[in-house]
Design an enzyme around this catalytic site. Structure first.
Site, mmCIF file in Angstrom:
data_model
loop_
_atom_site.group_PDB
_atom_site.id
_atom_site.type_symbol
_atom_site.label_atom_id
_atom_site.label_comp_id
_atom_site.label_asym_id
_atom_site.label_seq_id
_atom_site.Cartn_x
_atom_site.Cartn_y
_atom_site.Cartn_z
ATOM 1 N N PRO A 2 0.826 -1.211 0.000
ATOM 2 C CA PRO A 2 0.000 0.000 0.000
ATOM 3 C C PRO A 2 0.857 1.257 0.000
ATOM 4 O O PRO A 2 1.837 1.342 0.741
ATOM 5 C CB PRO A 2 -0.826 -0.107 1.285
ATOM 6 N N GLU A 3 0.495 2.186 -0.867
ATOM 7 C CA GLU A 3 1.173 3.481 -0.907
ATOM 8 C C GLU A 3 0.142 4.548 -0.536
ATOM 9 O O GLU A 3 -0.967 4.236 -0.156
ATOM 10 C CB GLU A 3 1.773 3.704 -2.305
ATOM 11 N N LYS A 62 3.735 6.344 4.688
ATOM 12 C CA LYS A 62 3.151 5.011 4.562
ATOM 13 C C LYS A 62 2.849 4.371 5.915
ATOM 14 O O LYS A 62 2.739 3.164 6.030
ATOM 15 C CB LYS A 62 4.067 4.127 3.718
ATOM 16 N N ARG A 264 13.243 -4.805 -7.912
ATOM 17 C CA ARG A 264 12.103 -3.906 -8.144
ATOM 18 C C ARG A 264 11.796 -3.814 -9.634
ATOM 19 O O ARG A 264 12.695 -3.614 -10.445
ATOM 20 C CB ARG A 264 12.400 -2.508 -7.607
#
Ligand code: ZN
Length: 281
Positions: A2-3, A62, A264
Site C-alpha cells: 500500500p502506498e 506510509k 524492483r
C-alpha cells in the site's frame, strides 16, 4: 504494497468505523506475531492495547497512526502500522474469510468486529509507542507527498543524487510514494525513470511536481471507488504503466517496457519517456 492513495482510503474507512471503539482483546499469531508486533513502551504490546479506545486514525507517509485513549490515566499511546511491501489491514466479522496469514488481531465489541494485520512475508511492522520519534526511521521521513509545496519540492530535490525514480520513492525525500506510484508519476511527467536528478531542468521538475499531484489525487478517487469498505484490496487495474509490461501505452500506443533491477520492477514507455541512455536501453 500500500502506498499513499490506498492508505488515504484505508484511513478514511477506519476512522469512520473504529474511532470511539474499545479494543477488548488482542491476539498475536505464535510465529508471525512476535516478528511484526513491536512494543516500544516496555509494558507489552497486548497489555498496552487491551482496554484502550481508538481516538483517532491518521496517515503519515506510509504509516497509519491509531491514537489510543488512556485505559486508566496517561500516557496516551499510538499504534503505528507500517505495512511495507506485503502487509495489509482487514476489517471483518470474526467469521469472515481471512485475506491472508493473520499475525495480529484487534477485537472490538458491539458490533463484534476485528481488525486484522495480514502479511504474506511478515515484512511490515506494528509499533506500540508513547513517542513517534522512537519508531525507527520515522523522524527521517520527508514531507508528505500530498502536502509538500512546489518550492519545498524543488529545494529538497536538489539535495538528493541518483536516478529520479529512486529518489521519488525514498521516504527521506518525500513520504508516501513507493515503486508503483513512482512509475505512474514519471509516466505522467514524461520523464525516464533512470534520469539523474541533477540533469532535470526546472521545467521538468515543475512537470514532475504537477504530475505527482494529479496522479496521487486522481488515484485516491479511483482507489476509493474500487475499494469501498474492503480495505484489504489493492485496486490497481487503473494503472497506465506499472505492472503493464508489454501492454500498450495509453498515451502513444507503444509497448510498455519492463526492467527489473534490485528486485524492483520498473515500467515505463520509451516513446513518451525518452532518455536514460546508461541503464534504460
Ligand atoms: Zn507512450
Amino acid at each position: 504494497m500500500p502506498e499513499l492513495p490506498e492508505l488515504e482510503i484505508v484511513r478514511d474507512v477506519l476512522r469512520r468505523r473504529l474511532v470511539g471503539r474499545r479494543i477488548t482483546e488482542v491476539s498475536l499469531s505464535p510465529k508471525g506475531g512476535p516478528i511484526v508486533a513491536r512494543d516500544l513502551t516496555g509494558h507489552g504490546f497486548r497489555e498496552g492495547l487491551t482496554g484502550r479506545s481508538i481516538e483517532s486514525v491518521q496517515r503519515r507517509g506510509k504509516f497509519l497512526l491509531f491514537g489510543l485513549g488512556p485505559e486508566a490515566g496517561p500516557p496516551p499511546l499510538t499504534l503505528a502500522v507500517n505495512p511495507k511491501l506485503t502487509g495489509r489491514l482487514q476489517l471483518s466479522g470474526p467469521a469472515g474469510k481471512k485475506a491472508g496469514p493473520v499475525h495480529v488481531t484487534l477485537h472490538f465489541e458491539a458490533p463484534t468486529e476485528e481488525l486484522r494485520y495480514v502479511d504474506q512475508k511478515r515484512m511490515g511492522q506494528l509499533y506500540l509507542t508513547a513517542e513517534l520519534a522512537a519508531i525507527p526511521t520515522f523522524a527521517e521521513m520527508g514531507p508528505d507527498a500530498l502536502e509538500v509545496l512546489a518550492e519545498t519540492f524543488r529545494n529538497r530535490l536538489r539535495r538528493f543524487r541518483g536516478e529520479i525514480k529512486g529518489v521519488l520513492s525514498r521516504e527521506q525525500f518525500l513520504a508516501g510514494i513507493g515503486n508503483a506510484y513512482a512509475d505512474e508519476i514519471l509516466w505522467r511527467a514524461r520523464l525516464h525513470p533512470y534520469r539523474k536528478v541533477g540533469t532535470l531542468t526546472s521545467e521538468e521538475i515543475d512537470r514532475l511536481y504537477a504530475a505527482m499531484n494529479v496522479t496521487l489525487r486522481e488515484s485516491i478517487g479511483k482507489v476509493e471507488a474500487a475499494m469501498g469498505e474492503d480495505i484489504h484490496l489493492k485496486p490497481r487495474d487503473f494503472f497506465a504503466v506499472h505492472m503493464r509490461g508489454g501492454k500498450l501505452c495509453p498515451r502513444c500506443g507503444a509497448r510498455v517496457s519492463e526492467i527489473t533491477a534490485g528486485g524492483r520492477i520498473t515500467n515505463f514507455c520509451r516513446t513518451c519517456q525518452p532518455g536514460g541512455l546508461i541503464r534504460g536501453l
